[in-house]
Every structure is written in structure tokens, then in C-alpha cells.
Design an enzyme around this catalytic site. Structure first.
Site, mmCIF file in Angstrom:
data_model
loop_
_atom_site.group_PDB
_atom_site.id
_atom_site.type_symbol
_atom_site.label_atom_id
_atom_site.label_comp_id
_atom_site.label_asym_id
_atom_site.label_seq_id
_atom_site.Cartn_x
_atom_site.Cartn_y
_atom_site.Cartn_z
ATOM 1 N N THR A 1 41.573 -44.446 11.338
ATOM 2 C CA THR A 1 42.688 -45.378 11.206
ATOM 3 C C THR A 1 42.356 -46.475 10.194
ATOM 4 O O THR A 1 41.213 -46.904 10.094
ATOM 5 C CB THR A 1 42.962 -46.031 12.571
ATOM 6 O OG1 THR A 1 43.319 -45.007 13.503
ATOM 7 C CG2 THR A 1 44.092 -47.044 12.498
ATOM 8 N N ARG B 1 51.659 -36.560 20.802
ATOM 9 C CA ARG B 1 50.852 -37.677 21.293
ATOM 10 C C ARG B 1 50.930 -38.868 20.341
ATOM 11 O O ARG B 1 50.888 -38.723 19.123
ATOM 12 C CB ARG B 1 49.399 -37.220 21.446
ATOM 13 C CG ARG B 1 48.414 -38.334 21.853
ATOM 14 C CD ARG B 1 47.715 -38.936 20.673
ATOM 15 N NE ARG B 1 46.689 -39.920 21.081
ATOM 16 C CZ ARG B 1 46.053 -40.722 20.231
ATOM 17 N NH1 ARG B 1 46.335 -40.658 18.944
ATOM 18 N NH2 ARG B 1 45.149 -41.575 20.666
ATOM 19 N N ASP C 1 47.528 -45.991 19.886
ATOM 20 C CA ASP C 1 47.788 -47.436 19.934
ATOM 21 C C ASP C 1 48.300 -48.006 18.619
ATOM 22 O O ASP C 1 48.890 -49.086 18.608
ATOM 23 C CB ASP C 1 46.499 -48.180 20.315
ATOM 24 C CG ASP C 1 45.428 -48.045 19.239
ATOM 25 O OD1 ASP C 1 45.075 -46.898 18.902
ATOM 26 O OD2 ASP C 1 44.942 -49.072 18.741
ATOM 27 N N GLY D 1 40.270 -46.872 17.065
ATOM 28 C CA GLY D 1 39.445 -46.309 18.125
ATOM 29 C C GLY D 1 40.215 -45.348 19.007
ATOM 30 O O GLY D 1 41.254 -44.809 18.611
ATOM 31 N N GLY E 1 42.736 -44.562 21.142
ATOM 32 C CA GLY E 1 43.985 -45.280 21.356
ATOM 33 C C GLY E 1 44.420 -45.475 22.789
ATOM 34 O O GLY E 1 44.968 -46.533 23.139
#
Length: 350
Positions: free
Chosen positions: A216, A244, A247, A268, A270
Site C-alpha cells: 500500500t 474483499r 482498511d 498493513g 487491513g
């Protein structure tokens, strides 16, 4: 009587010293460190020097430098933090090095589904997209949602159509194909098949998730007007199923900004960042507990997130230009620039 008076004077003196110490701490925390500043990340995870070739390390360093300088140039000229965040994230979204835009990972269905979000600290206005498949720069789609819709989060084909209507660059899905990401998917699928053949148990979509790299990308900027903006963009997790969503497009989990406290971008696992409402928790601790940015980020990542079982990290920038890079993994691609033009690029944990 004389002894009582002496004791009372001593107590008053100690109390005064304690209050002075508190005041000094508060004053130190409130000192303006930078008139403007910018920080970025390109993901966290099991990033070890022993696994990195000199050529690959240099490529990451150069791209991080290019990305942060793009945003810094805007801030230096008096531009907005939102424009700076968009410019920096564009560079990373357009690079196959990072899990965002061009470098997005593949789903179990061998497609690319991308998420992004943006938030402005002045107004608390925000925008996000999830599961887009054709938008070249998802962060720009998130900005359009923020500025030109009545919504905060759009998803799937609706988000793709909205971005097209707003005149953003729309690409054929083949644009997002990279051999490296496709091979990563095939390795995980083969591992799942082997597991199913051996014990007939249903395998999770990433059996090595704790040892994964969360590619990310994100950026937080503070402009000369004192406005903070935070943005995050991702391709999600390799081999993800069932549309899916992690975050990154969730305001308060992957992204949060408030001029009164700070701006945060997360990277990380999520699901844990959502459960811990990580980005907002950092700002909330600063507001309600009156702690520093460093104290808040350390507690949320090293204590609360770690105790939950989550892995990853954040970048954060407060209203006074203080910076924090907090992660509980082996490394995080990251860079910063302050108002003096000082550039720092790092990859591994120190």
C-alpha cells in the site's frame, strides 16, 4: 507550628515544580517544528536487506525520492496539501514497484481491484473508492468523490463509472498486469492446492500473510496554511476473494486527518487496522489524552495493534509539522521532507 509551615512550603514548592514541568512539556509539544512538511510510505512488511539486491534497493529509493519531491514542490510554492498528496501518490500508483495502481496485486479471479481514500483536516471532508478495476489513479477518484459527490465511499462498477464521468484516466484492465504480481498469485494458488490435496482443509487467501509485504502507498502533507491532508492507495491483498476490502478506503482505519491533531496513512493487515480504527485512534489519543504524536503512534502500533495480532505501520504528521513513522514489521518504504528541504529516504528498521 514552625514545622507545619515548613512542610506546607515544601509541598507548595514541589507542586509548583511539577506544574512547571507539565507546562514545559506542553510548550515543547506545541512548538512549530515545520511551516510545511510531507511524508510518504510505500508499504510495510518483511522487508530485509539480505533479500534486496543493490539494483532493487536503488530503484525503490529513487522512486520514493521522485514521489516525495513531486508533492514537496507543490507545498513549497504555497500549494494545497491535497494537491501535494495527490501528486506524490500518482508517482507511486504509476510505478510497478508498489501495490497500487499499475503495480496492484491480483485477486483470486486474476483481476486487479484497487482501493483509495483521501481526507482533509480543515473540513473533515473525505472521499474513497473500493474495488475499482479501470481507474489509472484511484487516489484521484477518491478526491472526486470528496469534492464532487454527496458521498464518502463508492465501490465496484459504480465507482469506475463515476470516475469515467468525471473525466479521469480510464484504462483497459490489461494495463494493470505485471508479470511479477501475476507470478506471486500463482505461487500462492499452488500452495493452497498443495494444502488442500494434503489435508482437504480450506486455505485462507494468503497462508503466509504474517510474512507478507503490504505494498500500500500513502502520503500525509501539511501546507503553509496549516491544513493537513492524508491519502492512501492500494491494490489490496494478493489472492483476495469475494470482493474483499481492507482498511485503505475506510476513513478512520486506513486514513484520517484533522487540523486540530494530525494526519495518518496506514499500511498493513487491513482487517486489524479496521478493528482497531487505527488512524483515528492516534488522533483521538492526541485530542483526549493530550499526548504527543510520537506517544500516540507508539501506543497504537506497538501496543494496541500488536496485541490484537495485527502487523503493519503508519506515517503521521501533526499540526506543528512533527513526523512519525511507526511500524511493527521488519521494514517500511518511507520518506520525508521538511520545510528546509531536508530529504530522508529509508527502507529497513533501524
Amino acid at each position: 507550628m514552625k514545622q507545619i509551615t515548613t512542610i506546607l512550603l515544601l509541598l507548595l514548592f514541589l507542586s509548583s515544580c511539577k506544574n512547571d514541568k507539565k507546562q514545559k512539556t506542553k510548550n515543547t509539544k506545541d512548538i512549530k517544528q515545520n511551516e510545511f512538511a510531507i511524508i510518504i510510505h510505500g508499504g510495510a512488511g518483511t522487508i530485509l536487506k539480505k533479500n534486496m539486491t543493490p539494483e532493487k534497493e536503488k530503484a525503490y529509493q529513487q522512486k520514493l525520492e521522485e514521489a516525495i519531491k513531486a508533492g514537496y514542490s507543490i507545498l513549497k510554492k504555497g500549494g494545497s496539501s491535497t494537491k501535494a498528496v495527490e501528486a506524490s501518490i500518482h508517482i507511486m500508483e504509476n510505478s510497478p514497484l508498489f501495490n497500487a495502481g499499475k503495480g496492484a496485486v491480483f485477486t483470486n479471479a486474476e483481476t486487479n481491484e484497487m482501493d483509495a481514500s483521501i481526507m482533509e483536516g480543515k473540513t473533515l471532508n473525505a472521499g474513497a473508492v473500493a474495488g475499482v478495476k479501470t481507474v489509472k489513479n484511484p487516489i484521484s477518484a477518491a478526491i472526486q468523490v470528496m469534492n464532487n459527490s454527496n458521498h464518502v465511499l463508492l465501490s465496484g462498477i459504480g465507482a469506475d463509472n463515476f470516475a469515467k464521468e468525471k473525466g479521469l484516466d480510464i484504462m483497459d484492465p490489461s494495463y494493470f498486469y505485471t508479470e511479477k504480481r501475476f507470478k506471486s498469485l500463482q505461487r500462492i494458488k499452488n500452495k493452497e492446492k498443495t494444502q488442500l490435496d494434503h489435508d482437504e482443509k480450506s486455505a485462507f487467501y494468503d497462508t503466509d500473510i504474517k510474512d507478507s509485504k503490504f505494498g500500500t502507498v500513502g502520503c500525509v502533507a501539511l501546507d503553509k496554511k496549516g491544513n493537513i491532508t492524508a491519502g492512501t492507495s492500494t491494490g489490496g491483498m494478493t489472492n483476495k476473494r469475494w470482493n474483499r476490502i481492507g482498511d485503505s478506503p475506510i476513513i478512520g482505519a486506513g486514513t484520517y486527518a484533522n487540523n486540530a491533531t494530525c494526519g495518518v496513512s496506514s499500511t498493513g493487515w487491513g482487517e486489524y487496522f479496521i478493528r482497531g480504527v487505527v488512524a483515528h485512534d492516534i488522533a483521538a489519543q492526541m485530542e483526549y489524552k493530550n499526548v504527543s504524536l510520537k506517544e500516540a503512534t507508539n501506543d497504537v502500533i506497538q501496543n494496541k495493534l500488536t496485541n490484537l495480532g495485527g502487523t503493519g505501520g503508519i506515517i503521521a504528521l501533526d499540526k506543528n509539522g512533527n513526523m512519525s513513522f511507526e511500524f511493527n514489521t521488519a521494514g517500511m518504504y518511507r520518506a520525508s521532507m521538511n520545510d528546509k528541504g531536508e530529504l530522508i529516504v529509508k527502507i529497513y528498521k533501524e
